[in-house]
Every structure is written in C-alpha cells, then in structure tokens.
Design an enzyme around this catalytic site. Structure first.
Site, PDB file in Angstrom:
ATOM      1  N   ASP A  38     -16.091  -7.308 -16.356  1.00 48.55           N
ATOM      2  CA  ASP A  38     -16.908  -6.036 -15.934  1.00 48.55           C
ATOM      3  C   ASP A  38     -18.528  -6.314 -15.707  1.00 48.55           C
ATOM      4  O   ASP A  38     -19.060  -5.488 -15.989  1.00 48.55           O
ATOM      5  CB  ASP A  38     -16.739  -4.481 -16.773  1.00 48.55           C
ATOM      6  CG  ASP A  38     -15.502  -4.200 -17.026  1.00 48.55           C
ATOM      7  OD1 ASP A  38     -14.318  -4.871 -16.454  1.00 48.55           O
ATOM      8  OD2 ASP A  38     -15.279  -3.109 -17.753  1.00 48.55           O
ATOM      9  N   ASP A  49     -14.099  -2.580 -13.716  1.00 52.19           N
ATOM     10  CA  ASP A  49     -13.939  -1.225 -14.112  1.00 52.19           C
ATOM     11  C   ASP A  49     -13.782  -0.489 -12.764  1.00 52.19           C
ATOM     12  O   ASP A  49     -14.681  -0.628 -11.940  1.00 52.19           O
ATOM     13  CB  ASP A  49     -15.064  -0.714 -14.859  1.00 52.19           C
ATOM     14  CG  ASP A  49     -14.735   0.163 -16.049  1.00 52.19           C
ATOM     15  OD1 ASP A  49     -13.432   0.283 -16.283  1.00 52.19           O
ATOM     16  OD2 ASP A  49     -15.413   1.127 -16.517  1.00 52.19           O
ATOM     17  N   HIS A 108     -12.775   2.974 -11.404  1.00 47.44           N
ATOM     18  CA  HIS A 108     -12.328   4.301 -11.809  1.00 47.44           C
ATOM     19  C   HIS A 108     -12.185   5.264 -10.532  1.00 47.44           C
ATOM     20  O   HIS A 108     -12.950   5.018  -9.631  1.00 47.44           O
ATOM     21  CB  HIS A 108     -13.426   5.237 -12.643  1.00 47.44           C
ATOM     22  CG  HIS A 108     -13.340   4.406 -14.053  1.00 47.44           C
ATOM     23  ND1 HIS A 108     -12.227   3.814 -14.744  1.00 47.44           N
ATOM     24  CD2 HIS A 108     -14.581   4.039 -14.985  1.00 47.44           C
ATOM     25  CE1 HIS A 108     -12.753   3.454 -15.977  1.00 47.44           C
ATOM     26  NE2 HIS A 108     -14.233   3.518 -16.042  1.00 47.44           N
ATOM     27  N   HIS A 132     -19.364   6.139 -13.354  1.00 46.24           N
ATOM     28  CA  HIS A 132     -19.661   4.858 -13.119  1.00 46.24           C
ATOM     29  C   HIS A 132     -18.686   4.035 -12.682  1.00 46.24           C
ATOM     30  O   HIS A 132     -17.383   4.683 -13.055  1.00 46.24           O
ATOM     31  CB  HIS A 132     -20.208   4.137 -14.697  1.00 46.24           C
ATOM     32  CG  HIS A 132     -19.057   4.181 -15.471  1.00 46.24           C
ATOM     33  ND1 HIS A 132     -18.627   5.242 -16.436  1.00 46.24           N
ATOM     34  CD2 HIS A 132     -17.984   3.086 -15.808  1.00 46.24           C
ATOM     35  CE1 HIS A 132     -17.477   4.944 -17.158  1.00 46.24           C
ATOM     36  NE2 HIS A 132     -17.311   3.673 -16.802  1.00 46.24           N
ATOM     37  N   LYS A 174      -9.354  -2.588 -13.365  1.00 46.31           N
ATOM     38  CA  LYS A 174      -8.712  -1.772 -14.556  1.00 46.31           C
ATOM     39  C   LYS A 174      -9.446  -0.430 -14.465  1.00 46.31           C
ATOM     40  O   LYS A 174     -10.080   0.164 -13.858  1.00 46.31           O
ATOM     41  CB  LYS A 174      -9.048  -2.470 -15.809  1.00 46.31           C
ATOM     42  CG  LYS A 174     -10.691  -2.509 -15.972  1.00 46.31           C
ATOM     43  CD  LYS A 174     -11.107  -3.611 -17.025  1.00 46.31           C
ATOM     44  CE  LYS A 174     -11.912  -3.189 -18.263  1.00 46.31           C
ATOM     45  NZ  LYS A 174     -12.820  -1.867 -18.122  1.00 46.31           N
ATOM     46  N   CYS A 196     -15.680  -2.798 -23.590  1.00 44.81           N
ATOM     47  CA  CYS A 196     -14.926  -3.379 -22.787  1.00 44.81           C
ATOM     48  C   CYS A 196     -14.734  -4.973 -23.258  1.00 44.81           C
ATOM     49  O   CYS A 196     -13.439  -5.400 -23.253  1.00 44.81           O
ATOM     50  CB  CYS A 196     -15.040  -3.486 -21.484  1.00 44.81           C
ATOM     51  SG  CYS A 196     -14.917  -1.601 -20.821  1.00 44.81           S
TER      52      CYS A 196
END
Ligand SMILES: [Zn+2]
Length: 200
Positions: A8, A46, A48, A77, A102, A141
């Site tokens: 990340d 990351d 999302h 974020h 992810k 993470c």
C-alpha cells in the site's frame, strides 16, 4: 525463492493524502534500492469501492462486517481509480512485476494483502518461500499482511527502515513490530539485506 512485497505505498497514505502516514513517502529510497535484488516484486494497493464499510459515514450492518476493528472509522481513502489510490510516484514502478488490489469487498476490512486476493496463490505458484515486507502502514496493513504470511507458512523479514506507522495511539508501530516478531517475523535494515544479496 525470495520476493519483495510493497504494501500500500499509495498517495493517500503519504503526506498530502487522505489518510497520511508521517514520513510515508520516505520509504521510497530504501524500497527503490532493494528492487534490483529481487526476481519477483509484488505491490499491493488498497483499492476500495466508494461505499467501503471502513469509511466514516458509511452505514454497515454489523452482522455482515468482517474485521478486527469496527467499521466506519477511517476517512475516505484509496477509492478505486482515484489519484489517491495510485502507487506513490517516487516508487520505481517499472520494476514492480505484479500489482495486487485488496480491500475491494465492501463488507471486509481488507487490511491484509492476502484477504480475498490471489496473493497467496501467486507466491506459491512462483515458488516463493521468503517474503521481504515493506510499505504502509506498519500498525495496520503491513502488520496484518505479515501475520497472514506467517500463518500461511512463509518466512518473513520486515524491512525496518522501509515501513512507517499511522500511530493512532503513540507506540502502535512498536507494538505492531513486537506482534510481528512474536509471530516469527525477522527484522532487518535495507542496507544489510542488499549487502547479503547479489542482484537478481
Ligand atoms: Zn483501506
């Protein structure tokens, strides 16, 4: 077979981003210097959906939530496709072999790079047995990815000068490092790792 994992290292986790980690951008130097020492370099992002359950203001059915922290605790974020979700420009991305996204499941916390991704399968297919772990953030993470890697049977070395923590509570990074060590992870500095390895 060894692999380098970059967790990340994204704009939103660096100064100026939506969920900045102090000095998050400073890990670029040690990571870039390690890239030539590994045959396989994997970066997680990351990634999302805009209504991810970890975001403040998103209503989450607690029955459905999969996570160690409560839902709705983080500022928005790393939303898929936004500039904040891009890998940090200081990272030499040409040397990243595989990017694993992810945190795509709305109802899962998604801290670990192994959760609901093909990372574990990928590493096994490539014959990896030791992971060198770098990235952000130490206390979320990075920690959860390292703990999952250990559970899955990988040897793990955490590159101590190529990680930084969020530190919601002072000392969180130190406690995360102790937890990773207790799970069998080793710690080393990037200069020592480079010295011990010939370029891949
Ligand atoms: Zn996230």
């Amino acid at each position: 077979m060894d692999a380098l994992l970059i967790v990340d290292f994204q704009n939103d986790f660096c100064p100026g981003g939506a969920l900045p980690v102090a000095e998050g951008d400073r890990i670029a130097g040690p990571i870039n210097e390690l890239l030539d020492s590994f045959e396989l370099v994997v970066a997680t992002r990351d990634w999302h959906p805009p209504d991810h359950g970890s975001f403040v203001g998103v209503e989450v059915d607690p029955e459905k939530w999969e996570g160690t922290d409560p839902p709705s605790i983080w500022p928005v974020h790393c939303v898929q496709g936004t500039r904040g979700a891009e890998l940090h420009p200081d990272l030499d991305q040409a040397k990243v072999d595989v990017v694993i996204d992810k945190g795509q499941d709305r109802w899962s916390q998604g801290y670990s790079g192994f959760q609901h991704t093909r990372l574990g399968d990928l590493l096994r297919e490539r014959g990896v047995d030791r992971l060198f772990v770098t990235g952000l953030a130490t206390d979320y993470c990075v920690k959860n990815s390292v703990l999952d890697a250990r559970r899955l049977g990988f040897d793990v070395t955490v590159v101590e000068d190529a990680i930084r923590g969020v530190e919601v509570e002072p000392g969180d990074s130190e406690r995360a490092i102790e937890e990773m060590k207790a799970a069998g992870a080793e710690l080393a500095r990037s200069v020592a790792i480079r010295r011990d390895r010939t370029p891949a």
